[in-house]
Write an enzyme that holds these catalytic residues in place. Sequence first.
Site, short mmCIF file in Angstrom:
data_model
loop_
_atom_site.label_atom_id
_atom_site.label_comp_id
_atom_site.label_asym_id
_atom_site.label_seq_id
_atom_site.Cartn_x
_atom_site.Cartn_y
_atom_site.Cartn_z
N GLU A 293 7.19 7.09 89.72
CA GLU A 293 5.80 7.46 88.74
C GLU A 293 5.41 7.33 90.36
O GLU A 293 4.65 6.55 90.99
CB GLU A 293 5.60 5.77 88.70
CG GLU A 293 6.06 5.34 87.27
CD GLU A 293 6.15 4.82 87.13
OE1 GLU A 293 5.09 2.98 87.18
OE2 GLU A 293 6.06 3.70 85.79
N PRO A 294 6.26 8.47 90.82
CA PRO A 294 4.73 8.68 92.55
C PRO A 294 3.90 8.77 92.89
O PRO A 294 3.14 9.80 91.92
CB PRO A 294 6.10 9.85 93.03
CG PRO A 294 6.42 10.29 91.49
CD PRO A 294 6.07 9.59 91.23
N ARG B 23 1.31 8.00 96.30
CA ARG B 23 0.86 8.57 97.00
C ARG B 23 1.93 9.89 98.23
O ARG B 23 1.42 10.02 99.14
CB ARG B 23 1.44 6.45 98.85
CG ARG B 23 1.41 6.87 100.05
CD ARG B 23 1.43 5.72 100.54
NE ARG B 23 1.60 4.23 99.65
CZ ARG B 23 0.08 3.46 100.06
NH1 ARG B 23 -0.54 4.30 101.04
NH2 ARG B 23 0.19 2.72 99.80
N CYS C 181 -23.29 -1.78 107.01
CA CYS C 181 -23.53 -3.28 107.67
C CYS C 181 -22.58 -3.87 107.13
O CYS C 181 -22.29 -4.59 106.89
CB CYS C 181 -24.75 -3.46 107.54
SG CYS C 181 -26.03 -2.47 106.95
C1 LIG Z 1 3.30 0.72 88.22
C2 LIG Z 1 2.71 1.88 89.09
N1 LIG Z 1 3.28 2.82 89.15
C3 LIG Z 1 2.76 3.53 90.50
C4 LIG Z 1 2.32 3.62 91.10
C5 LIG Z 1 2.83 4.17 92.54
O1 LIG Z 1 2.48 4.28 93.98
P1 LIG Z 1 2.78 4.99 95.41
O2 LIG Z 1 2.10 5.07 95.32
O3 LIG Z 1 3.52 4.09 96.41
O4 LIG Z 1 4.27 6.09 94.37
C6 LIG Z 1 1.70 1.80 90.93
C7 LIG Z 1 0.85 1.87 92.48
O5 LIG Z 1 1.82 0.95 93.54
C8 LIG Z 1 1.86 1.13 90.37
O6 LIG Z 1 0.87 0.32 90.85
N1 LIG Z 2 -3.98 1.10 97.67
C1 LIG Z 2 -3.02 0.94 97.69
C2 LIG Z 2 -1.67 1.08 97.38
C3 LIG Z 2 -1.58 0.40 96.10
C4 LIG Z 2 -0.81 1.16 95.14
C5 LIG Z 2 -1.47 0.24 93.84
N2 LIG Z 2 -0.75 0.02 92.72
C6 LIG Z 2 -3.14 2.04 98.72
O1 LIG Z 2 -4.24 2.45 99.90
O2 LIG Z 2 -1.79 1.85 100.21
#
Ligand SMILES: Cc1ncc(COP(=O)(O)O)c(C=O)c1O
Ligand SMILES: N[C@@H](CCCC[NH3+])C(=O)O
Length: 417
Positions: free
Chosen positions: A273-274, A276, A344
């Site tokens: 489940e990538p 980022r 602000c």
């Molecule tokens: C259940 C689940 N799957 C996948 C992700 C995606 O993670 P990342 O963006 O670190 O690949 C997240 C967020 O951290 C998540 O909470």
């Molecule tokens: N929102 C976070 C990551 C959380 C991932 C969601 N489970 C970030 O910006 O780094």
Amino acid sequence: MDFFNYSDQTLHAENVALSDIAAQYGTPCYVYSRATFERHYNAYAEAFAAHPTLICYAVKACSNIAILNVLARLGSGFDIVSLGELERVLKAGGDPAKVMFSGLGKQAVEMRRALEVGIHCFNVESEAELHRLNQVAGEMGKVAPVSLRVNPDVDAKTHPYISTGLKENKFGIDIKDAVRIYKIAHELPNLNVMGVDCHIGSQLTELKPFLDTFDRLIRLVNELSEAGIKIKHLDLGGGLGVRYRDEVPPSPADYAKLILEKVKGLDVTLAFEPGRSIAANAGILLTQVEFLKCNDHKNFAIIDGAMNDLIRPSLYSAWMNIVPVSLQPTPEGARVYDLVGPICETGDFLGKDRELDIQAGDLLAVRSAGAYGFTMASNYNSRNRAAEVMVDGDTTHLIRARETIEHQLAGEQVLPD
Ligand SMILES: Cc1ncc(COP(=O)(O)O)c(C=O)c1O
Ligand SMILES: N[C@@H](CCCC[NH3+])C(=O)O
């Protein structure tokens, strides 16, 4: 590797100068590169090609339907956490049969819609959720495919707010209780146990926590097999980090090499489940300098992008690379600035102590802002959310119009006289 590069002293997204995008669509504005999204998705698909694997892009990272559509065309599945994300995937042409539904507070209405469209699997996070899903599926005359999200108690060695796989975190079921709860799931008439799921955190820069997790999950799969419960897929979640500054995260290929070695001879498919690692470096936040304000103590560059547009620096003290769009020197020369927004809040900054050669009116690009950028934006201070633009070679597409005050006020009303 991404497609944001300087050419003629000006930062470009693919073949388009960011200054042209600012002139056409205004700032602040998120700009994405289609080729970068495709490259990052394909890096996963190719790395795991040797084993049956479902890559489910985590929609929460960057959820514009144009982006989901680009990924769906490549065959991507999707990891969702809400009804809203499911509807986005469907509207983008995503295949519901490749959807994993994660998240720890699923409502009956969300379960119903997911069952209606036939998603791949529910990642269930508690015993209580199993019972709710069993009931909803029963009412619909359906059988719900389930995995349990297991909390393996592995330290992901990342920021505490984005570490999810420790036993004190709210996510998943304790691995020590897993066999007992799997037996309950197995007995419930309207559930079909498919897999084991896990997600230990985000922005991981080492492989060891993933491998430790994998070993724990395989032990669980074997215990379940002894209890007569056959597991068909292992979902290892997302979490692979990216370079914001000087991190050297493993590539999908590095990750795959080790996982594929471990999975050899096991009769399970894989899922990931990538979020980022696909989205972050495929987007930037384009912002303009409104004013420079310098005193004896500090130099501030007041920019039109703010914490409501990109909250990561304020929320996690995240360091984001901020670069000028034009490399032309200014008459003032370089100085060290805090880059602050108009909101602000003292915490409203996108970067601190950055040496930049800039003047009012100049454009800046906040790099690696494609993940958890726009999706975490808000209307704080009644600011309109930014426009989103996708660059595809020489062409730009407005994929989300800048919000207007009318959008913001729609749905509000004053009390009657
Ligand atoms: C259940 C689940 N799957 C996948 C992700 C995606 O993670 P990342 O963006 O670190 O690949 C997240 C967020 O951290 C998540 O909470
Ligand atoms: N929102 C976070 C990551 C959380 C991932 C969601 N489970 C970030 O910006 O780094």
